[in-house]
Every structure is written in structure tokens, then in C-alpha cells.
Design a protein around this motif. Structure first.
Motif, mmCIF file in Angstrom:
data_model
loop_
_atom_site.group_PDB
_atom_site.id
_atom_site.type_symbol
_atom_site.label_atom_id
_atom_site.label_comp_id
_atom_site.label_asym_id
_atom_site.label_seq_id
_atom_site.Cartn_x
_atom_site.Cartn_y
_atom_site.Cartn_z
ATOM 1 N N ILE A 19 0.837 -1.212 0.000
ATOM 2 C CA ILE A 19 0.000 0.000 0.000
ATOM 3 C C ILE A 19 0.866 1.254 0.000
ATOM 4 O O ILE A 19 0.650 2.189 -0.785
ATOM 5 C CB ILE A 19 -0.951 -0.007 1.222
ATOM 6 C CG1 ILE A 19 -2.017 -1.094 1.059
ATOM 7 C CG2 ILE A 19 -1.615 1.367 1.387
ATOM 8 C CD1 ILE A 19 -2.876 -1.294 2.288
ATOM 9 N N VAL A 20 1.872 1.270 0.890
ATOM 10 C CA VAL A 20 2.758 2.445 0.974
ATOM 11 C C VAL A 20 3.524 2.631 -0.334
ATOM 12 O O VAL A 20 3.585 3.744 -0.881
ATOM 13 C CB VAL A 20 3.744 2.292 2.153
ATOM 14 C CG1 VAL A 20 4.778 3.409 2.127
ATOM 15 C CG2 VAL A 20 2.994 2.302 3.475
ATOM 16 N N LEU A 21 4.078 1.535 -0.856
ATOM 17 C CA LEU A 21 4.855 1.616 -2.088
ATOM 18 C C LEU A 21 3.978 2.033 -3.268
ATOM 19 O O LEU A 21 4.377 2.865 -4.097
ATOM 20 C CB LEU A 21 5.506 0.256 -2.375
ATOM 21 C CG LEU A 21 6.594 0.227 -3.450
ATOM 22 C CD1 LEU A 21 7.730 1.164 -3.086
ATOM 23 C CD2 LEU A 21 7.108 -1.188 -3.651
ATOM 24 N N GLY A 22 2.767 1.467 -3.340
ATOM 25 C CA GLY A 22 1.841 1.840 -4.420
ATOM 26 C C GLY A 22 1.453 3.303 -4.356
ATOM 27 O O GLY A 22 1.381 3.982 -5.390
ATOM 28 N N THR A 23 1.223 3.804 -3.140
ATOM 29 C CA THR A 23 0.872 5.225 -2.965
ATOM 30 C C THR A 23 2.014 6.134 -3.400
ATOM 31 O O THR A 23 1.809 7.137 -4.085
ATOM 32 C CB THR A 23 0.517 5.504 -1.491
ATOM 33 O OG1 THR A 23 -0.558 4.648 -1.093
ATOM 34 C CG2 THR A 23 0.105 6.958 -1.296
ATOM 35 N N VAL A 24 3.240 5.744 -3.008
ATOM 36 C CA VAL A 24 4.415 6.534 -3.375
ATOM 37 C C VAL A 24 4.606 6.557 -4.892
ATOM 38 O O VAL A 24 4.856 7.607 -5.491
ATOM 39 C CB VAL A 24 5.680 5.984 -2.679
ATOM 40 C CG1 VAL A 24 6.944 6.596 -3.285
ATOM 41 C CG2 VAL A 24 5.627 6.273 -1.186
ATOM 42 N N LEU A 185 10.468 3.891 7.244
ATOM 43 C CA LEU A 185 9.794 4.073 8.527
ATOM 44 C C LEU A 185 8.569 3.182 8.626
ATOM 45 O O LEU A 185 8.304 2.572 9.684
ATOM 46 C CB LEU A 185 9.398 5.548 8.698
ATOM 47 C CG LEU A 185 8.709 5.916 10.016
ATOM 48 C CD1 LEU A 185 9.640 5.635 11.193
ATOM 49 C CD2 LEU A 185 8.298 7.386 10.012
ATOM 50 N N SER A 186 7.822 3.055 7.529
ATOM 51 C CA SER A 186 6.634 2.194 7.512
ATOM 52 C C SER A 186 7.013 0.741 7.724
ATOM 53 O O SER A 186 6.340 0.013 8.471
ATOM 54 C CB SER A 186 5.887 2.349 6.184
ATOM 55 O OG SER A 186 5.478 3.673 5.987
ATOM 56 N N ILE A 190 5.781 -1.517 10.792
ATOM 57 C CA ILE A 190 5.008 -2.732 10.503
ATOM 58 C C ILE A 190 5.673 -3.952 11.140
ATOM 59 O O ILE A 190 5.003 -4.830 11.684
ATOM 60 C CB ILE A 190 4.859 -2.922 8.989
ATOM 61 C CG1 ILE A 190 3.928 -1.835 8.416
ATOM 62 C CG2 ILE A 190 4.278 -4.295 8.644
ATOM 63 C CD1 ILE A 190 3.937 -1.721 6.918
ATOM 64 N N VAL A 191 7.018 -4.019 11.061
ATOM 65 C CA VAL A 191 7.743 -5.133 11.703
ATOM 66 C C VAL A 191 7.516 -5.146 13.201
ATOM 67 O O VAL A 191 7.266 -6.193 13.811
ATOM 68 C CB VAL A 191 9.250 -5.046 11.367
ATOM 69 C CG1 VAL A 191 10.051 -6.020 12.229
ATOM 70 C CG2 VAL A 191 9.489 -5.323 9.898
#
Length: 200
Positions: A19-24, A185-186, A190-191
Motif C-alpha cells: 500500500i505504501v509503495l503503491g501510494t508513493v 519508517l513504515s 510494521i515489523v
């Protein structure tokens, strides 16, 4: 049960990172595709606003050039534009150019139609024309506004597109750096979250 929790935490990491990578990636694509156009659109509006301020200032000041000298200098400085104003006889009234003669000739060439192959009309109004102009001597592109005054004079405003492209490029570089930091950071968060979930 532990295996199920571990599997769930791994799936959560993959989904969240995706999700984060897709948004970026989406934001990066939109920035690269539309940011420069958005900057240019705002610069077009800025030139029109400057033209309106100039006409208002000239009407208010009349023949008193000292009344608008500082106002015009500030206008050009704040908006990163160069400006040239003539009367109805094409005599120079005010300019921010150090070499005003060349730009006055360029303005006259535009008025009389000899530079038509170098310009692309973007917008026309009752008392102005806004174009994208190529200076072949400098191999540079500019946004140019030519406005007509009520007394028959002209206002010639010009701003370089290269500065707009540079601003867009710097913004994109900054966005990429912030995005990379946000991704790392995400992943860390998440980890940490997945480890807390997997604990009994």
C-alpha cells in the motif's frame, strides 16, 4: 497457532508495504506528469494578475512615473517576471530590462506579426494575449503576456519556463527523498507491529 500468527504478520507486512509503495509510486507518477503543467497554469494566472495590477496602477498614477516605479519593481521581483511598458507611439514608459531595446523590438515584431512561427497562443482576452514563446537566440522558452492599455500603449511581460521546470524538478527530488524515508519508517513500524501481534 504461532505459525498462523507468523503467517498473518507476514501477510500484514506485505500488504502494508504494498500500500505504501503503491501510494508513493502513484504520487511520483502524478508529480512527474502534472506538476510542471500545474506550475505553468499558476504562472499563467500570475501573469494575468500582474497585468491587472499594472493597468490599475497606471490608471491611478496617471503621468506620475515616480508613483509606480517602486510598485512595478516589487511586482517584477516578487513574481520573477520582466516587464516593458510603452505608450501608444511605442515610446518606452517603464522597463525592468537592462537591455530594453532588444525586447521592445521583439514586442514590436510580435505585434506586427513577424514572430508568429515562434509563438504558441495559450489564451486570449479582450485586452491581452498569453503565449508560449521560443527565443531562438537563447534556445529558451518563455511565458509571455502582451496586453493593450486604454491609452493605446502596451504591456509586455515575460517569465522563463526553465525556472518553472527547475522548481518542479527540485520538488520531485524532495518528494522522492521523503518517500524513501517514509517507506523505511513504515517497514520498521510494521515489523514492530507484527512482532507484537505474533507474541503469545
Amino acid at each position: 497457532m504461532d505459525k498462523k500468527k507468523a503467517t498473518l504478520s507476514h501477510q500484514l507486512i506485505i500488504v502494508m508495504v504494498g500500500i505504501v509503495l503503491g501510494t508513493v509510486i502513484l504520487c511520483w507518477f502524478l508529480n512527474n506528469t502534472f506538476l510542471e503543467k500545474y506550475y505553468i497554469y499558476n504562472k499563467e494566472k500570475g501573469l494575468l494578475n500582474c497585468f491587472n495590477k499594472v493597468t490599475q496602477e497606471l490608471e491611478k498614477s496617471g503621468d506620475d512615473t515616480s508613483a509606480y516605479d517602486i510598485a512595478f519593481e516589487r511586482l517584477c521581483s516578487d513574481n520573477n517576471i520582466n516587464m516593458l511598458i510603452t505608450n501608444s507611439q511605442r515610446d518606452l514608459v517603464w522597463t525592468s530590462y537592462s537591455n530594453a531595446q532588444r525586447f521592445q523590438m521583439q514586442m514590436d515584431n510580435w505585434i506586427y506579426g513577424t514572430d508568429r512561427n515562434q509563438i504558441q497562443v495559450l489564451k486570449k482576452g479582450d485586452d491581452y494575449t498569453l503565449v508560449r514563446q521560443t527565443d531562438e537566440r537563447l534556445d529558451s522558452e518563455y511565458l509571455v503576456l502582451l496586453g493593450s492599455l486604454k491609452d493605446g500603449g502596451y504591456v509586455y511581460m515575460r517569465t522563463a519556463l526553465e525556472s518553472i521546470r527547475e522548481s518542479a524538478s527540485i520538488t520531485n527530488q524532495f518528494f522522492v527523498m521523503i518517500s524513501i524515508g517514509a517507506i523505511f519508517l513504515s517497514i520498521i513500524l510494521i515489523v514492530i507491529l507484527s512482532n507484537s501481534i505474533s507474541k503469545p
